[in-house]
Design a protein around this motif. Sequence first.
Motif, PDB file in Angstrom:
ATOM      1  N   ARG A 141      35.669 110.526 -53.608  1.00 31.40           N
ATOM      2  CA  ARG A 141      34.876 109.290 -53.521  1.00 31.40           C
ATOM      3  C   ARG A 141      34.603 108.937 -52.052  1.00 31.40           C
ATOM      4  O   ARG A 141      33.496 108.518 -51.698  1.00 31.40           O
ATOM      5  CB  ARG A 141      35.592 108.144 -54.232  1.00 31.40           C
ATOM      6  N   HIS A 142      35.591 109.111 -51.206  1.00 30.92           N
ATOM      7  CA  HIS A 142      35.410 108.833 -49.779  1.00 30.92           C
ATOM      8  C   HIS A 142      34.330 109.749 -49.189  1.00 30.92           C
ATOM      9  O   HIS A 142      33.442 109.285 -48.441  1.00 30.92           O
ATOM     10  CB  HIS A 142      36.729 109.009 -49.023  1.00 30.92           C
ATOM     11  N   VAL A 143      34.378 111.008 -49.522  1.00 30.77           N
ATOM     12  CA  VAL A 143      33.390 111.970 -49.024  1.00 30.77           C
ATOM     13  C   VAL A 143      31.999 111.608 -49.550  1.00 30.77           C
ATOM     14  O   VAL A 143      31.011 111.658 -48.809  1.00 30.77           O
ATOM     15  CB  VAL A 143      33.781 113.418 -49.411  1.00 30.77           C
ATOM     16  N   GLN A 144      31.912 111.215 -50.792  1.00 31.45           N
ATOM     17  CA  GLN A 144      30.617 110.842 -51.374  1.00 31.45           C
ATOM     18  C   GLN A 144      30.041 109.595 -50.687  1.00 31.45           C
ATOM     19  O   GLN A 144      28.851 109.547 -50.395  1.00 31.45           O
ATOM     20  CB  GLN A 144      30.756 110.612 -52.882  1.00 31.45           C
ATOM     21  N   ARG A 145      30.880 108.602 -50.421  1.00 30.45           N
ATOM     22  CA  ARG A 145      30.425 107.393 -49.718  1.00 30.45           C
ATOM     23  C   ARG A 145      29.977 107.739 -48.293  1.00 30.45           C
ATOM     24  O   ARG A 145      28.963 107.247 -47.814  1.00 30.45           O
ATOM     25  CB  ARG A 145      31.530 106.342 -49.685  1.00 30.45           C
TER      26      ARG A 145
END
Length: 127
Positions: A7-11
């Motif tokens: 999720r962090h990478v996607q954000r």
Amino acid sequence: MAEDNLRHVQRLQASLDSQDAAFAKAIEQVAKVRDFVGTPEHILGNNKTKHGEIAEQVEVGIRNARSYLRQQTTNATFDGVGRTAPADYLIDGIQVQSKFINGVSNNLDHVLKHMGKYGNFGRDGSY
């Protein structure tokens, strides 16, 4: 933990994509100014006065480019303003007349002449 990292990478990727798009829009604004300056035969005035219309284009283009870089809505436009109208451009929907004259007293003289020619200009919210 892996799911949180994903999720962090996607954000982060979404944020980078947004920055890339904003940069591309900013560069488009600068290109418009470059195109305008690159065709001096279409710029109003003679060689001693063309700088005024060039400065107007720079003001609107760079102001809008900065807005894009900040990922904000642009607020300067020539839309709805004639090239020989009392206003040069709009900022936040307000009419703006700019003067780029050599010398402070000459600049003030031109502003006063403009206000004399267009009685409401500068008194109706425009500047």
